[in-house]
Design an enzyme around this catalytic site. Structure first.
Site, mmCIF file in Angstrom:
data_model
loop_
_atom_site.group_PDB
_atom_site.id
_atom_site.type_symbol
_atom_site.label_atom_id
_atom_site.label_comp_id
_atom_site.label_asym_id
_atom_site.label_seq_id
_atom_site.Cartn_x
_atom_site.Cartn_y
_atom_site.Cartn_z
ATOM 1 C CB ALA A 15 2.598 8.084 14.029
ATOM 2 C CG ASP A 17 6.662 2.354 7.569
ATOM 3 O OD1 ASP A 17 7.310 2.964 8.442
ATOM 4 O OD2 ASP A 17 6.831 1.151 7.299
ATOM 5 N N GLY A 19 1.588 7.202 7.163
ATOM 6 C CA GLY A 19 1.325 8.522 7.736
ATOM 7 C C GLY A 19 2.549 9.413 7.716
ATOM 8 C CG ASP A 39 -0.030 6.160 16.311
ATOM 9 O OD1 ASP A 39 -0.076 5.357 17.281
ATOM 10 O OD2 ASP A 39 0.023 5.777 15.130
ATOM 11 N NE ARG A 93 -5.339 -2.491 -2.042
ATOM 12 C CZ ARG A 93 -4.921 -2.908 -3.224
ATOM 13 N NH1 ARG A 93 -5.636 -3.799 -3.880
ATOM 14 N NH2 ARG A 93 -3.804 -2.450 -3.753
ATOM 15 C CB VAL A 123 -4.854 6.903 3.204
ATOM 16 C CG1 VAL A 123 -3.681 6.145 2.610
ATOM 17 C CG2 VAL A 123 -4.921 8.314 2.598
ATOM 18 N NE ARG A 156 1.018 1.483 -7.896
ATOM 19 C CZ ARG A 156 0.521 0.961 -6.779
ATOM 20 N NH1 ARG A 156 -0.646 0.327 -6.819
ATOM 21 N NH2 ARG A 156 1.181 1.053 -5.645
ATOM 22 C CG HIS A 180 -7.354 0.637 -3.966
ATOM 23 N ND1 HIS A 180 -6.418 0.656 -4.965
ATOM 24 C CD2 HIS A 180 -6.661 0.504 -2.808
ATOM 25 C CE1 HIS A 180 -5.207 0.553 -4.437
ATOM 26 N NE2 HIS A 180 -5.341 0.450 -3.121
#
Length: 307
Positions: A15, A17, A19, A39, A93, A123, A156, A180
Site C-alpha cells: 500500500a 506510493d 501500489g 498490506d 536494483r 512490479v 521512455r 530492467h
C-alpha cells in the site's frame, strides 16, 4: 449489459506510493469492479483505501476499493505485487534482492493456494529476479507470472524517438530489452516508425546519439529517485495498462519480464499479453550484437540469482 471487466478483481499487495498510484490509475481508467489493497501495515492500508475511495466520486466507474487479506488476494483475477523495500539513493536494483526476496516468499505463502486463473504481475524491484523467484514460489504456470520489466523503459525510449522523428509516440515501435537495470539494451535493429526503419523515418539532417539515448533511458529512474526519492507515476500507468490488456484480452505486444527456458532467467522480450497472461514471445529478429547483449544480460541476472 454490464461490462464483464468490471466483475473482475485486482489485488494490490503493498500500500505504498507505487501500489496506491496503480490503484488510482485503475480507478481513473476503470478496468475491474473490485480493487483490494493488502498490506500488513493496517493503518497505512486503511488510510489508502479511504483516500482512494474518495477518488471514485466522479461517477464514471463502479470500481470499489477495499482492504483485503493475502488469502483473498490469491483468489483475484490479477495480483499486482508491489511490496518491498524502497530503492535508496545510490542503491542499484540488484542491491534490493536480499530484502525483497524474503518479503516475496512470505507474501506468496500467505496467498496460496491461488485460483487457477490468477495472473501474478510483479512490479517490485529488482523485477526480473523477483519474477524468477515468484515463478518458483507460486508454482503457477509460467505464462501467468509476468514482470513489468522494460515496458516503462521502452515507453521512455519511444518518447525520445518520437520527438526526434517529430511524430506521435504511438507511431514508434522500439524496445528496451533484457534486464530492467544495468545490462538492459535498446534493440535498434527492430526500431521503426510507422513500419519504416527508424533511420529512414527521421527528418532530413536528424542524427541519433544511440549510446546517449540508451544511457539516458536506462538512468532516468535513477535521476528521478535522486531528486524526489521514488518513481511511482510512470510505473503506475504501466501496471494499470497491463491489467487492462489482460482483463480485456487485448493481445497487445509489450516488452515484459517472463521466464526464458533457453536462458534460464526471467527478462524482458516482446510478448503477446491477453486474458490467460503471456500468450507467446515475439521474435523481433535481433542482430548478432543484440543477441550477445541479451546473453550478457541473462548472465548478469544469473549472477544475482546465484549470489
Amino acid at each position: 449489459m454490464s461490462d464483464p471487466k468490471l466483475t473482475s478483481s485486482i489485488a494490490i499487495v503493498g500500500a505504498g506510493d507505487v501500489g496506491a498510484t496503480i490503484a488510482y490509475s485503475l480507478i481513473m481508467n476503470p478496468v475491474a469492479g473490485d480493487i483490494l489493497v493488502i498490506d500488513p501495515q493496517e493503518e497505512l492500508r486503511d488510510a489508502q483505501v479511504q483516500d482512494l475511495s474518495d477518488a471514485t466520486f466522479h461517477g464514471n466507474t463502479s470500481t470499489r476499493v477495499r482492504a483485503g487479506t493475502h488469502k483473498e488476494a490469491g483468489q483475484c483475477d490479477i495480483i499486482v505485487f508491489t511490496a518491498g523495500a524502497k530503492q535508496k539513493k545510490g542503491e542499484s536494483r540488484t542491491d534490493l534482492i536480499g530484502r525483497n526476496k524474503s518479503i516475496l516468499q512470505s507474501a506468496i505463502a500467505d496467498m496460496q493456494p491461488f485460483a487457477s486463473h490468477t495472473i501474478l504481475l510483479l512490479v517490485a524491484n529488482p523485477v526480473d529476479v523477483i519474477t524468477y523467484f515468484a515463478q518458483q514460489y507460486s508454482n503457477l504456470p509460467k505464462s501467468q507470472v509476468i514482470g513489468s520489466g522494460t515496458f516503462l523503459d521502452s515507453a521512455r525510449l519511444r518518447g525520445v524517438l518520437a520527438a526526434k522523428a517529430e511524430v506521435a509516440a504511438s507511431s514508434v515501435d522500439a524496445y528496451v530489452l533484457g534486464e530492467h537495470g544495468e545490462s538492459q539494451f535498446v534493440a535498434w535493429s527492430a526500431a521503426s516508425v510507422g513500419g519504416v526503419p527508424l533511420e529512414r523515418a527521421l527528418p532530413p539532417g536528424t542524427t541519433l546519439d544511440r549510446n546517449g539515448i540508451a544511457e539516458g533511458t536506462k538512468n532516468k529512474a535513477t535521476s528521478i529517485i535522486a531528486d524526489k526519492g521514488a518513481t511511482n507515476y510512470g510505473i503506475g500507468g504501466v501496471a494499470a495498462s497491463l491489467c487492462k490488456s489482460i482483463l480485456s484480452d487485448q493481445r497487445i505486444i509489450r516488452p515484459v519480464s517472463h521466464y526464458q527456458e533457453d536462458l534460464g532467467v526471467a527478462l524482458s522480450l516482446p510478448a503477446v499479453i491477453g486474458r490467460q497472461g503471456l500468450l507467446r514471445t515475439i521474435d523481433v529478429g535481433l542482430d548478432a550484437e543484440e543477441k550477445a547483449k541479451l546473453k550478457r544480460s541473462a548472465d548478469a541476472l544469473k549472477d544475482v540469482i546465484n549470489a
